[in-house]
Each structure stands twice: as C-alpha cells, then as structure tokens.
Design a protein around this motif. Structure first.
Motif, PDB file in Angstrom:
ATOM      1  N   ASP A   1     -40.280  18.831 -13.553  1.00 23.75           N
ATOM      2  CA  ASP A   1     -38.891  18.422 -13.770  1.00 23.75           C
ATOM      3  C   ASP A   1     -38.027  18.621 -12.528  1.00 23.75           C
ATOM      4  O   ASP A   1     -36.883  18.138 -12.487  1.00 23.75           O
ATOM      5  N   GLN A   2     -38.554  19.341 -11.542  1.00 27.00           N
ATOM      6  CA  GLN A   2     -37.821  19.585 -10.308  1.00 27.00           C
ATOM      7  C   GLN A   2     -38.299  18.651  -9.209  1.00 27.00           C
ATOM      8  O   GLN A   2     -39.386  18.077  -9.283  1.00 27.00           O
ATOM      9  N   THR A   3     -37.484  18.484  -8.173  1.00 31.11           N
ATOM     10  CA  THR A   3     -37.855  17.630  -7.053  1.00 31.11           C
ATOM     11  C   THR A   3     -38.949  18.288  -6.222  1.00 31.11           C
ATOM     12  O   THR A   3     -39.207  19.492  -6.336  1.00 31.11           O
ATOM     13  N   LEU A   4     -39.571  17.482  -5.374  1.00 31.54           N
ATOM     14  CA  LEU A   4     -40.618  18.003  -4.495  1.00 31.54           C
ATOM     15  C   LEU A   4     -40.065  19.037  -3.528  1.00 31.54           C
ATOM     16  O   LEU A   4     -40.732  20.025  -3.211  1.00 31.54           O
ATOM     17  N   SER A   5     -38.844  18.838  -3.072  1.00 35.72           N
ATOM     18  CA  SER A   5     -38.220  19.791  -2.154  1.00 35.72           C
ATOM     19  C   SER A   5     -38.066  21.160  -2.793  1.00 35.72           C
ATOM     20  O   SER A   5     -38.312  22.190  -2.165  1.00 35.72           O
ATOM     21  N   VAL A   6     -37.659  21.177  -4.059  1.00 36.94           N
ATOM     22  CA  VAL A   6     -37.480  22.445  -4.765  1.00 36.94           C
ATOM     23  C   VAL A   6     -38.818  23.121  -5.000  1.00 36.94           C
ATOM     24  O   VAL A   6     -38.973  24.337  -4.807  1.00 36.94           O
ATOM     25  N   ASN A   7     -39.831  22.353  -5.393  1.00 37.20           N
ATOM     26  CA  ASN A   7     -41.135  22.933  -5.700  1.00 37.20           C
ATOM     27  C   ASN A   7     -41.826  23.505  -4.470  1.00 37.20           C
ATOM     28  O   ASN A   7     -42.547  24.497  -4.562  1.00 37.20           O
ATOM     29  N   THR A   8     -41.624  22.875  -3.318  1.00 40.62           N
ATOM     30  CA  THR A   8     -42.308  23.314  -2.097  1.00 40.62           C
ATOM     31  C   THR A   8     -41.422  24.181  -1.211  1.00 40.62           C
ATOM     32  O   THR A   8     -41.903  24.745  -0.224  1.00 40.62           O
ATOM     33  N   ALA A   9     -40.125  24.266  -1.544  1.00 43.63           N
ATOM     34  CA  ALA A   9     -39.158  24.995  -0.718  1.00 43.63           C
ATOM     35  C   ALA A   9     -39.092  24.428   0.700  1.00 43.63           C
ATOM     36  O   ALA A   9     -38.846  25.150   1.663  1.00 43.63           O
ATOM     37  N   LEU A  10     -39.339  23.102   0.821  1.00 49.98           N
ATOM     38  CA  LEU A  10     -39.212  22.410   2.098  1.00 49.98           C
ATOM     39  C   LEU A  10     -38.050  21.433   2.010  1.00 49.98           C
ATOM     40  O   LEU A  10     -37.868  20.765   0.996  1.00 49.98           O
ATOM     41  N   SER A  11     -37.292  21.330   3.067  1.00 53.32           N
ATOM     42  CA  SER A  11     -36.108  20.480   3.050  1.00 53.32           C
ATOM     43  C   SER A  11     -36.481  19.002   2.989  1.00 53.32           C
ATOM     44  O   SER A  11     -37.546  18.591   3.454  1.00 53.32           O
ATOM     45  N   GLY A  12     -35.568  18.200   2.436  1.00 55.25           N
ATOM     46  CA  GLY A  12     -35.783  16.763   2.356  1.00 55.25           C
ATOM     47  C   GLY A  12     -35.995  16.098   3.712  1.00 55.25           C
ATOM     48  O   GLY A  12     -36.895  15.261   3.858  1.00 55.25           O
ATOM     49  N   PRO A  13     -35.190  16.435   4.722  1.00 52.65           N
ATOM     50  CA  PRO A  13     -35.395  15.817   6.042  1.00 52.65           C
ATOM     51  C   PRO A  13     -36.789  16.045   6.614  1.00 52.65           C
ATOM     52  O   PRO A  13     -37.331  15.185   7.291  1.00 52.65           O
ATOM     53  N   LEU A  14     -37.366  17.224   6.342  1.00 48.63           N
ATOM     54  CA  LEU A  14     -38.719  17.488   6.829  1.00 48.63           C
ATOM     55  C   LEU A  14     -39.743  16.675   6.042  1.00 48.63           C
ATOM     56  O   LEU A  14     -40.651  16.067   6.624  1.00 48.63           O
ATOM     57  N   LEU A  15     -39.619  16.628   4.732  1.00 48.84           N
ATOM     58  CA  LEU A  15     -40.556  15.867   3.907  1.00 48.84           C
ATOM     59  C   LEU A  15     -40.514  14.380   4.242  1.00 48.84           C
ATOM     60  O   LEU A  15     -41.536  13.695   4.211  1.00 48.84           O
ATOM     61  N   SER A  16     -39.325  13.878   4.567  1.00 49.76           N
ATOM     62  CA  SER A  16     -39.190  12.451   4.854  1.00 49.76           C
ATOM     63  C   SER A  16     -39.887  12.047   6.143  1.00 49.76           C
ATOM     64  O   SER A  16     -40.109  10.856   6.376  1.00 49.76           O
ATOM     65  N   ARG A  17     -40.255  13.004   6.970  1.00 47.25           N
ATOM     66  CA  ARG A  17     -40.938  12.689   8.220  1.00 47.25           C
ATOM     67  C   ARG A  17     -42.432  12.434   8.018  1.00 47.25           C
ATOM     68  O   ARG A  17     -43.094  11.945   8.920  1.00 47.25           O
ATOM     69  N   PHE A  18     -42.963  12.769   6.853  1.00 46.37           N
ATOM     70  CA  PHE A  18     -44.363  12.478   6.547  1.00 46.37           C
ATOM     71  C   PHE A  18     -44.452  11.108   5.878  1.00 46.37           C
ATOM     72  O   PHE A  18     -43.718  10.820   4.931  1.00 46.37           O
ATOM     73  N   ASP A  19     -45.356  10.268   6.367  1.00 49.62           N
ATOM     74  CA  ASP A  19     -45.514   8.937   5.781  1.00 49.62           C
ATOM     75  C   ASP A  19     -45.998   9.029   4.341  1.00 49.62           C
ATOM     76  O   ASP A  19     -45.549   8.270   3.480  1.00 49.62           O
ATOM     77  N   ILE A  20     -46.925   9.926   4.069  1.00 49.87           N
ATOM     78  CA  ILE A  20     -47.497  10.067   2.732  1.00 49.87           C
ATOM     79  C   ILE A  20     -47.443  11.530   2.323  1.00 49.87           C
ATOM     80  O   ILE A  20     -47.832  12.407   3.096  1.00 49.87           O
ATOM     81  N   VAL A  21     -46.953  11.787   1.127  1.00 46.86           N
ATOM     82  CA  VAL A  21     -46.942  13.137   0.565  1.00 46.86           C
ATOM     83  C   VAL A  21     -47.660  13.067  -0.779  1.00 46.86           C
ATOM     84  O   VAL A  21     -47.150  12.479  -1.733  1.00 46.86           O
ATOM     85  N   LEU A  22     -48.842  13.643  -0.845  1.00 44.57           N
ATOM     86  CA  LEU A  22     -49.636  13.617  -2.070  1.00 44.57           C
ATOM     87  C   LEU A  22     -49.463  14.918  -2.833  1.00 44.57           C
ATOM     88  O   LEU A  22     -49.650  15.995  -2.276  1.00 44.57           O
ATOM     89  N   VAL A  23     -49.113  14.802  -4.086  1.00 41.64           N
ATOM     90  CA  VAL A  23     -48.993  15.966  -4.962  1.00 41.64           C
ATOM     91  C   VAL A  23     -50.254  16.018  -5.823  1.00 41.64           C
ATOM     92  O   VAL A  23     -50.477  15.153  -6.666  1.00 41.64           O
ATOM     93  N   LEU A  24     -51.089  17.024  -5.584  1.00 43.87           N
ATOM     94  CA  LEU A  24     -52.361  17.144  -6.296  1.00 43.87           C
ATOM     95  C   LEU A  24     -52.225  18.210  -7.378  1.00 43.87           C
ATOM     96  O   LEU A  24     -52.168  19.398  -7.083  1.00 43.87           O
ATOM     97  N   LEU A  25     -52.160  17.754  -8.605  1.00 41.46           N
ATOM     98  CA  LEU A  25     -51.966  18.649  -9.739  1.00 41.46           C
ATOM     99  C   LEU A  25     -53.170  18.595 -10.668  1.00 41.46           C
ATOM    100  O   LEU A  25     -53.716  17.508 -10.926  1.00 41.46           O
ATOM    101  N   ASP A  26     -53.588  19.746 -11.151  1.00 42.88           N
ATOM    102  CA  ASP A  26     -54.646  19.806 -12.159  1.00 42.88           C
ATOM    103  C   ASP A  26     -53.978  19.699 -13.531  1.00 42.88           C
ATOM    104  O   ASP A  26     -53.473  20.680 -14.074  1.00 42.88           O
TER     105      ASP A  26
END
Length: 244
Positions: free
Chosen positions: A48-73
């Motif tokens: 229910d939370q954003t990727l930034s909140v879950n990873t504690a990484l800022s949005g500007p940093l995440l946006s610099r990666f072309d692909i961000v894969l969330v691997l969940l079991d």
C-alpha cells in the motif's frame, strides 16, 4: 543508504563521473557504464506504500534507474507448482538429451561477441511509429500516475528511448520499430509497482520464457495498441497495427 553514498551514486548516474579524493589523489573518473543496484525493504514490504517509502530511497534516485524490479514472494500456489515441477523435471532429465539441447545454444563467449558487435555497429534511430508509441505511453503514464509519481518524469521518457534502442540492437536493426517500442513499454510496465496498461504482467519474479515468442510478441503488441486507442492522434497507427 548513507548520505555520502547517495551523493556518490547521484553523481555517477547523472554526470557519469565519480570524484576521488584519497591518499593524496584528487581526480574525476569516467563512469560510463551500466549500474545495477539491489536493496531490501527497510522492513516488511507494504504494497500500500510507494516504492520510495518501502526502500527508504528518494524518488529522484529511483527515477535514475531505467528499470526497477520489485521481487516479492507472494506465495502463489500456481507458481509454486511450476517451480517444483521444473526442479523435479531437471532431476529426472537424461544428461544425453541435455547435452544435445545445449549444443544448439550459443556459449557465453559467442554471446559476448554478439553483444559487443551490435553495441559498436548499430546506432538505432527512432521511426515515426516508434516515437508515437513511446510518446502516447508516456502521456498515459503521466495522466494515471499516483503512487509512482517519482517514476513518471522525463527520465521515464529517456528510459523508454534507451530500452527501445537496446532492443533494436539486440534484434540486429539500425532503426527502432514499433515492436521495439512495445518491448520497451513491457519492460517499464514490469518495473512499475502499479501498471498503467498491462494488468497481466504481474510479479516479475513469476515469469518464464514463452514457448512461442512470436505469438507472445503479437499478443502483447495488440493489447498495448488497443489500450493506447484513447489518444486521438494515435488512431491511425492503431488501425494499421490491428489490420495486419
């Protein structure tokens, strides 16, 4: 992630340089390379939370990666059955047959030579069709973005172009076709925590190779073109794409 490390990776991915000041050496080195990153969530992953909140990484940093894969079991019974069947089949397979199959596959050295050649030889340019597909998808993402606002920036548009060009090189082409643009969209869709167009992509961890790649290409292409039908200026490509 420490503040110093965050500043360093920002410089490496934005300016493509890294500053060194150690043991009397002060210089700037080029970092024109692919950057891979891996991290765990800061606690239990909360969908229910954003990727930034879950990873504690800022949005500007995440946006610099072309692909961000969330691997969940997700403990999917169907996928668990696929995995267990695959492992059991590998144990029961005959080694002779396995050797015959491997004989028809490129070895690592050949694959490296191919990738090195296409990267050096091909400089794909976008066709008008590819430009309209990418532009229409970017506009759709901008309109529908809520939880992934940090990802749907101009950098996403740049990522789409890079991914489409990379797929064109892989397919031994010097121009980016509509199919290359479609594959770039599929990569971005797989990397988003909420999909704007392809609801069937699902968990990136729960995927495998299609037995009929051409048929899968065609199916995904039709699905995406139909979803983009809502954009008026895109209607001429939709008609052409679905009529062939």
């Amino acid at each position: 992630m420490k503040e110093h490390d965050r500043a360093t990776i920002h410089e490496a991915m934005e300016q493509q340089t890294i500053s060194i000041a150690k043991a009397g050496l002060v210089t700037t080195l080029s970092t024109r390379t692919i950057v891979f990153g891996a991290t765990n969530p800061k606690g239990q992953y909360d969908p229910d939370q954003t990727l930034s909140v879950n990873t504690a990484l800022s949005g500007p940093l995440l946006s610099r990666f072309d692909i961000v894969l969330v691997l969940l079991d997700t403990k999917n019974p169907e996928w668990d059955a696929v995995v267990s069947s695959h492992i059991l089949a590998e144990e029961e397979s005959d080694k002779g047959n396995l050797d015959d199959d491997l004989a028809n596959i490129w070895n690592l050295s050949m694959l490296r030579r191919y990738i090195h050649f296409v990267k050096a030889y091909f400089k794909p340019a976008l066709t008008k069709e590819a430009e309209k597909v990418i532009s229409s998808y970017y506009q759709l993402q901008r309109r529908s973005a809520t939880d992934n606002a940090a990802r749907t920036t101009v950098r996403m548009l740049e990522s789409l172009i890079r991914l489409a060009q990379a797929h064109a090189r892989l397919m031994f082409r010097n121009e980016v076709t509509r199919l290359d643009a479609i594959m770039a969209i599929l990569c971005i869709e797989s990397s988003m925590t909420t999909s704007a167009i392809v609801d069937s992509v699902g968990n990136a961890l729960h995927s495998n190779f299609s037995e009929n790649p051409d048929q899968e290409y065609t199916k995904q292409e039709r699905l995406i073109l139909e979803k983009l039908r809502s954009i008026d200026e895109f209607s001429d490509i939709i008609i052409g794409g679905l009529s062939r």
